[in-house]
Design an enzyme around this catalytic site. Structure first.
Site, PDB file in Angstrom:
ATOM      1  N   HIS A 155     -48.258  39.931 -20.265  1.00  0.00           N
ATOM      2  CA  HIS A 155     -47.902  39.239 -19.025  1.00  0.00           C
ATOM      3  C   HIS A 155     -47.909  37.720 -19.123  1.00  0.00           C
ATOM      4  O   HIS A 155     -47.529  37.037 -18.183  1.00  0.00           O
ATOM      5  CB  HIS A 155     -48.837  39.658 -17.885  1.00  0.00           C
ATOM      6  CG  HIS A 155     -50.207  39.061 -18.004  1.00  0.00           C
ATOM      7  ND1 HIS A 155     -51.141  39.526 -18.885  1.00  0.00           N
ATOM      8  CD2 HIS A 155     -50.775  38.003 -17.382  1.00  0.00           C
ATOM      9  CE1 HIS A 155     -52.238  38.803 -18.792  1.00  0.00           C
ATOM     10  NE2 HIS A 155     -52.045  37.860 -17.881  1.00  0.00           N
TER      11      HIS A 155
HETATM   12  C1  UD1 Z   1     -52.344  35.640 -12.983  1.00  0.00           C
HETATM   13  C2  UD1 Z   1     -53.260  34.607 -13.644  1.00  0.00           C
HETATM   14  C3  UD1 Z   1     -53.525  35.013 -15.070  1.00  0.00           C
HETATM   15  C4  UD1 Z   1     -54.065  36.437 -15.139  1.00  0.00           C
HETATM   16  C5  UD1 Z   1     -53.064  37.350 -14.432  1.00  0.00           C
HETATM   17  C6  UD1 Z   1     -53.479  38.793 -14.443  1.00  0.00           C
HETATM   18  C7  UD1 Z   1     -53.055  32.275 -12.880  1.00  0.00           C
HETATM   19  C8  UD1 Z   1     -52.566  30.938 -13.275  1.00  0.00           C
HETATM   20  N1  UD1 Z   1     -52.649  33.295 -13.680  1.00  0.00           N
HETATM   21  O1  UD1 Z   1     -51.107  35.609 -13.666  1.00  0.00           O
HETATM   22  O2  UD1 Z   1     -54.494  34.155 -15.634  1.00  0.00           O
HETATM   23  O3  UD1 Z   1     -54.241  36.808 -16.476  1.00  0.00           O
HETATM   24  O4  UD1 Z   1     -52.931  36.912 -13.077  1.00  0.00           O
HETATM   25  O5  UD1 Z   1     -52.505  39.605 -13.870  1.00  0.00           O
HETATM   26  O6  UD1 Z   1     -53.790  32.405 -11.933  1.00  0.00           O
HETATM   27  N2  UD1 Z   1     -46.600  39.676  -8.493  1.00  0.00           N
HETATM   28  C9  UD1 Z   1     -46.340  40.838  -7.822  1.00  0.00           C
HETATM   29  N3  UD1 Z   1     -47.395  41.433  -7.158  1.00  0.00           N
HETATM   30  C10 UD1 Z   1     -48.642  40.926  -7.171  1.00  0.00           C
HETATM   31  C11 UD1 Z   1     -48.871  39.733  -7.850  1.00  0.00           C
HETATM   32  C12 UD1 Z   1     -47.854  39.123  -8.521  1.00  0.00           C
HETATM   33  O7  UD1 Z   1     -45.229  41.329  -7.802  1.00  0.00           O
HETATM   34  O8  UD1 Z   1     -49.545  41.527  -6.546  1.00  0.00           O
HETATM   35  C13 UD1 Z   1     -45.487  39.034  -9.251  1.00  0.00           C
HETATM   36  C14 UD1 Z   1     -44.811  37.912  -8.486  1.00  0.00           C
HETATM   37  O9  UD1 Z   1     -43.474  37.919  -8.802  1.00  0.00           O
HETATM   38  C15 UD1 Z   1     -45.458  36.685  -9.075  1.00  0.00           C
HETATM   39  C16 UD1 Z   1     -45.694  37.110 -10.515  1.00  0.00           C
HETATM   40  O10 UD1 Z   1     -46.002  38.494 -10.447  1.00  0.00           O
HETATM   41  O11 UD1 Z   1     -44.659  35.568  -8.940  1.00  0.00           O
HETATM   42  C17 UD1 Z   1     -46.811  36.384 -11.189  1.00  0.00           C
HETATM   43  O12 UD1 Z   1     -48.013  36.454 -10.395  1.00  0.00           O
HETATM   44  P1  UD1 Z   1     -49.086  35.258 -10.431  1.00  0.00           P
HETATM   45  O13 UD1 Z   1     -50.282  35.609  -9.632  1.00  0.00           O
HETATM   46  O14 UD1 Z   1     -48.391  33.984 -10.147  1.00  0.00           O
HETATM   47  O15 UD1 Z   1     -49.464  35.160 -11.951  1.00  0.00           O
HETATM   48  P2  UD1 Z   1     -49.805  36.275 -13.030  1.00  0.00           P
HETATM   49  O16 UD1 Z   1     -48.751  36.242 -14.070  1.00  0.00           O
HETATM   50  O17 UD1 Z   1     -50.141  37.603 -12.424  1.00  0.00           O
END
Ligand code: UD1
Length: 369
Positions: free
Chosen positions: A207
């Protein structure tokens, strides 16, 4: 009088870490733990399922921040937590790990004069292109109590000028939770659900933006996963970020057509632990999984060029692959050799207890001053 402690969670890896504190909270009657969910992760598979699996209490508040750019997400968490907490000031704020919720709530709390404790302090990849590294460095800089999982963390904090009296090597709350849940996970034998054979499949999770947001890099990784799938069946649990990237190219379709690759959505904690424990090898870019596989004695190939958790390499089962696909293939081909579990790990399942003890004495001491 009881001391009120906010425990902050936001994103998936936070939930298993705080579960270790709630599991033993009753033993600390002087502390009242209040769970604050920022809502950084909001899908059931990324959040709710962990509460059910791990028996974490319903949050006192969910700030429902959701996704967004780093600036937007961090600012929203700060605004919403500050607005909520101002009328409900705690005696301490406990933050875990390195996600945006960690840094945002730290900044709010410290400016309100609330004692901040950081669990997993001191870890450093020294790679400032990782958003998590920025979060770690800044959180540690202003935290009062620094709870550390491994000796490298102590050294890093001392190098940065922190006093040894502020640094506490307590072990690893994520491994507390692992130890508590392993019997249940083993009983579930999740590999059977995917018609896999114990110790004869690869578990893949990916991820990191540096791996999945760059199409060329992602193509390279998928090519290697396809190579791997000719030797061992692959179970690939797909994070939402990765799903979006794979779907925007032809890669998702390619993987779906591969008979040796099973694709599945993000899984619950117990199911993931069950699958990790029975895997021949785990291929990942997660921080926590490097630690969990080391504690389980399962070989882990990490698709990164650095790690903030060097103990997993020095004493555990982790290998950094970076872009060295020859090394990747060599390690996969050499998997028949038994992977050794280090006996020196300081991860004994009691980190949560040490943390709450220190917190209780710090808060009760400050009352008497
Ligand atoms: C975040 C953390 C990362 C951790 C990871 C675990 C930061 C900077 N990054 O990254 O350190 O290892 O979580 O998963 O805090 N999305 C969904 N549903 C959700 C959440 C996210 O669809 O419930 C999608 C959205 O399109 C979002 C993308 O995933 O834009 C990324 O989510 P985000 O929380 O920004 O970062 P992660 O890559 O999950």
């Amino acid at each position: 009088m009881k001391k009120c402690v906010d425990i902050i969670v936001g994103a998936r890896p936070n939930f298993m870490k705080v579960a270790a504190l709630f599991a033993i909270a009753e033993r600390f009657p002087l502390l009242e733990l209040r769970l604050i969910h920022t809502g950084q992760h909001y899908d059931d598979a990324m959040s709710q399922v962990f509460f059910e699996d791990l028996g974490i209490p319903v949050p006192t508040v969910n700030l429902e921040v959701g996704s967004g750019s780093h600036g937007y997400q961090t600012a929203q968490i700060m605004m919403r937590y500050e607005s909520w907490v101002t009328g409900n000031l705690p005696d301490a704020c406990v933050v875990v790990g390195d996600v945006n919720s960690t840094l945002a709530c730290t900044l709010v709390a410290v400016k309100l004069g609330i004692l901040v404790a950081h669990i997993e302090a001191g870890l450093r990849s020294f790679d400032t292109t990782m958003p998590e590294e920025i979060n770690r460095v800044l959180t540690d800089r202003v935290s009062d109590l620094l709870f550390v999982t491994e000796p490298s963390g102590v050294n890093n904090l001392l190098q940065e000028g922190r006093e040894s009296s502020e640094i506490h090597l307590v072990g690893n709350v994520m491994i507390d939770t692992l130890k508590l849940n392993l019997p249940k996970a083993r009983k579930k034998e999740q590999y059977k659900k995917y018609s896999l054979i114990k110790n004869n499949y690869a578990l893949v999770t990916l991820h990191r933006p540096s791996n999945v947001d760059d199409e060329l890099k992602l193509r390279e990784i998928i090519k290697e996963i396809e190579w791997l799938s000719d030797l061992y069946p692959v179970l690939f649990t797909i994070h939402p970020r990765t799903k979006i990237r794979l779907a925007s190219t032809n890669l998702l379709q390619k993987l779906e057509m591969n008979q040796n690759v099973h694709l599945c959505p993000p899984l619950s904690y117990i199911d993931t632990l069950s699958l990790m424990d029975s895997a021949k090898v785990v291929v990942t870019d997660s921080g926590g999984i490097q630690e969990e596989t080391s504690a389980l004695g399962v070989p882990c190939l990490t698709l990164r060029s650095n790690t903030e958790r060097p103990i997993t390499i020095n004493e555990g089962t982790n290998t950094l692959i970076a872009n060295n696909w020859n090394l990747f293939r060599e390690r996969i081909k050499g998997l028949s050799e038994q992977c050794k579990k280090s006996e020196n790990f300081i991860w004994d399942g009691k980190a949560g207890e040490r943390i709450l003890q220190k917190l209780e004495s710090a808060l009760c001491r400050s009352t008497h001053q």
